[in-house]
Design an enzyme around this catalytic site. Structure first.
Site, PDB file in Angstrom:
ATOM      1  N   GLU A   1     -13.234   1.044 -33.038  1.00  9.23           N
ATOM      2  CA  GLU A   1     -12.145   1.928 -33.441  1.00  9.23           C
ATOM      3  C   GLU A   1     -11.565   1.602 -34.816  1.00  9.23           C
ATOM      4  O   GLU A   1     -11.173   2.503 -35.552  1.00  9.23           O
ATOM      5  CB  GLU A   1     -11.020   1.889 -32.392  1.00  9.23           C
TER       6      GLU A   1
ATOM      7  N   SER B   1      15.870  -1.613  29.266  1.00  9.19           N
ATOM      8  CA  SER B   1      16.309  -2.984  29.551  1.00  9.19           C
ATOM      9  C   SER B   1      16.267  -3.902  28.340  1.00  9.19           C
ATOM     10  O   SER B   1      16.830  -5.002  28.378  1.00  9.19           O
ATOM     11  CB  SER B   1      15.451  -3.578  30.671  1.00  9.19           C
TER      12      SER B   1
END
Length: 704
Positions: A113, A384
């Site tokens: 690049e 319970s």
């Protein structure tokens, strides 16, 4: 000036011959005056130009760069620092420092690049000249000359329109970037924002997407492949066209050789390497623990006030309490606990009672088909499983002790000043037909004993205790409250039981430890919130009683062989819901199973909660040696006769070591079997109780 010089040069030779030097100089004076004036004006113009240029550059330096339109992907991390989710507004972007990006990717990117990145000041004049020649020769735009800084300026601040105004702005921003940032900072910005295709922005997101690893872990071959994608993700993505991607990779490798970065054999080896790609859409970014992730996001936005846009675009990091090993154990236990073809649902939530940290959360069996998190469902009756809240209240109020007795037979209770009656029944209408104590009632889940207890202590006090334990669901002060008839969420149940495990101190459940912004600054940090519900002695006595649930005759006994450590808990069963809520010193866990639409459970379906709890608890703590529940001050243990509830005599056949809050233990010796002294002192009993539990569980853990 030419017209002034011409006659002078034409006549200069003749004048020189005919005229004296003084006269010749006089003839040259007009020319010298014009030259002097020209030099003065030119110098002034250059000075003005220099001042303007300097002023312009100074202006650019002092002028702040515009706000970047680039968003940052936010991350959610578990307790071990692993990413469990990322979220973003259409872009998957994760910023990392340059040192956390593989040097191979850095070199490959620069090679293809911007080869002179560290030598130019934002504009590569040689590159521009070369590109111009190539483009003229081909009569088309075959080659570009944009530097990384120019690309960064364009990507950060501008659109890609081809106009002179855009190009001028790009040049200005390029100069500003070079003035405001170092080369390494510009390179880091570039590598963190460049688009690598398939929604991935930046090297870190790309490495996760393509290879399922961090950018710092990329090899040479992987880096060369990634570096080629930004030129055209549609053409050079290996997911789109492997041949193009491979050709581009080899071009980059050869370029690195030409620049002296690589040796030819190394480039050829990298080009021949077979790369392993993560299937598209199956990378780590898919995340884990989806119900927990949703809860964390809800807490961050709705409770902590983190802005939605900041969540999606701000690059924040959310550090959570999730234990990946515990979460894996939870998901596997739920999956294994219910047949794959069943429509029955399940929920599991697990909390560290010592800190309040949420370690695991499963809100349903399949998040993809149903995102409803049943951990927070306040429509389920605990049955319970709610009774320990009642018994803790009775112990704390001093109206009952572990040896308090009620008769287990069908009973009609009256309340509301005698205007109403209540007739509870035991599961499958099974009754002892005799007096039982609290330990027996908890182990067998006797409903008659529970209603007798709430009538003694008062339902208002039970509700007050529930609130202190973090249960906020609506309740009414009626006798049926003792049997868990008012819906409570699994989250509330786990939170309440965590206080039992933590010596009566409830730690506020916590999912988020810390939130940091993209710069690492702390936006939120959890402050441990705790409240003392009861003293440690009462919590320990209740725990001791609840351990009997997993002993012979207890409702959880069938899974006791699966758990190789001390554990306390309580089962709960209604027509449509089944529970097991329990704890060890390290984990408090609530498991619920049932159907979303209130469908009744078969006996087989109602028995699935306990195995899920046992499997999860043992797997989540597999690396941790078993620990006994610590014995606090204020607790005494004495041998009692279960039948009479008095101190056991030496000849009592069924004597049992029982724990009491100091001062509530029985003092009268059983006289049913024979007269005599009590068997063992309180201190001796406490020591024996600790030793017995420790060796029993240690042997079970070691043998497995």
């Amino acid at each position: 000036m030419k017209r002034w010089l011409k006659p002078l040069f034409r006549q200069g030779g003749a004048l020189k011959r005919r005229l004296p030097v003084s006269i010749q100089l006089e003839r040259w004076m007009p020319l010298l005056k014009h030259v002097k004036r020209w030099l003065i004006y030119s110098g002034a113009a250059l000075l003005v130009l220099f001042i303007c240029a300097f002023g312009f550059l100074y202006y650019l330096r002092e002028q702040a760069l515009p706000a970047s339109a680039i968003s940052q992907t936010s991350q959610m991390l578990d307790a071990q620092g692993h990413i469990i989710d990322t979220f973003h507004a259409g872009e998957n972007r994760q910023s990392v420092p340059l040192k956390q990006i593989s040097p191979y990717l850095v070199e490959a990117t620069l090679a293809i690049e911007d080869q002179r990145f560290y030598d130019h000041l934002g504009f590569d004049m040689k590159g521009m000249a070369r590109a111009a020649v190539v483009n003229v020769e081909n009569m088309s735009r075959k080659q570009g000359a944009s530097t990384l800084t120019q690309q960064l300026a364009r990507n950060l601040y501008l659109t890609h329109e081809r106009t002179w105004s855009r190009k001028l702005k790009e040049a200005m921003y390029t100069i500003q970037l070079e003035m405001h940032y170092s080369k390494d900072e510009i390179l880091a910005l570039y590598l963190n924002q460049i688009y690598y295709g398939h929604g991935a922005y930046g090297a870190e997101a790309a490495a996760e997407l393509y290879y399922g690893k961090h950018a710092s872990e990329l090899t040479l071959a992987e880096s060369a492949m990634l570096a080629g994608i930004p030129k055209g993700p549609k053409y050079y993505s290996p997911y789109m066209d492997m041949k193009n991607a491979k050709d581009r990779q080899r071009t980059i490798l050869q370029t690195m050789v030409d620049q002296g970065i690589l040796l030819q054999p190394d480039a050829e080896a990298a080009g021949a390497e077979l790369l392993r790609f993560v299937p598209l859409g199956a990378s780590k970014q898919a995340g884990t623990a989806p119900y927990f992730r949703d809860y964390v996001r809800y807490m961050a936005v709705d409770k902590l006030g983190i802005d939605e846009r900041t969540m999606s675009e701000g690059g924040i990091r959310i550090y959570t309490t999730l234990d990946p090993d515990a979460q894996r154990a939870a998901e596997e236990s739920v999956a294994a606990g219910i047949p794959a073809d069943s429509e029955q649902q399940a929920a599991l939530v697990s909390v560290d009672p010592r800190t309040g940290y949420i370690k695991a959360m499963v809100g349903g069996r399949d998040y993809r088909t149903n995102q409803y998190n049943r951990v927070f469902a306040k429509t389920r009756q605990p049955g319970s499983a709610f009774k320990p809240v009642l018994y803790l209240t009775a112990l704390q109020e001093g109206v009952l002790t572990p040896v308090s007795q009620y008769k287990s037979t069908p009973t009609i209770f009256t309340y509301d000043e005698g205007r109403k009656t209540y007739s509870p029944s035991n599961y499958n209408s099974k009754y002892v037909g005799d007096f039982i104590n609290m330990r027996q009632a908890i182990a067998s889940s006797d409903n008659i004993y529970a209603v007798n207890s709430i009538m003694t202590v008062g339902p208002e006090k039970v509700i007050a205790m529930a609130r202190k334990l973090g249960i906020e669901s609506p309740m009414k002060p009626v006798p049926s409250l003792a049997l868990g008839t008012f819906p409570v969420s699994p989250f509330e149940m786990a939170s309440a039981f965590s206080a039992f495990a933590n010596g009566g101190v409830r730690m506020e459940p916590t999912a988020i430890l810390r939130i940091e912004d993209a710069k690492g600054e702390v936006l939120y940090e959890a402050q441990p919130a705790s409240s003392t519900v009861v003293d440690a002695a009462h919590a320990y006595v209740l725990t001791s009683l609840m351990e009997s649930v997993f002993e012979t005759g207890g409702t959880g006994n069938r899974v006791s062989a699966m758990i190789k450590r001390p554990v306390a808990g309580k089962t709960g069963t209604t027509a449509t819901d089944a529970w097991l809520v329990g704890y060890t010193p390290e984990l408090a866990t609530a498991v619920w199973v049932g159907y979303d639409k209130g469908r009744k459970l078969t006996p087989v379906e109602a028995r699935r909660a306990a195995p899920i709890f046992a499997s999860y608890t043992e797997a989540a703590l597999s690396a941790i040696p078993p620990k006994i529940f610590p014995l606090p001050d204020g607790v005494v243990s004495v041998y009692i006769d279960p039948q009479s509830g008095k101190l056991a005599g030496k000849s009592c056949p069924d004597r049992r070591l029982e724990s009491f809050v100091s001062g509530t233990e029985p003092v009268e010796v059983c006289g049913v079997h024979s007269e005599g002294d009590a068997s063992g002192s309180a201190d001796e009993g406490a020591q024996a109780e600790q030793t017995r539990h420790w060796w029993k569980h240690l042997k079970r853990w070691w043998s497995n």
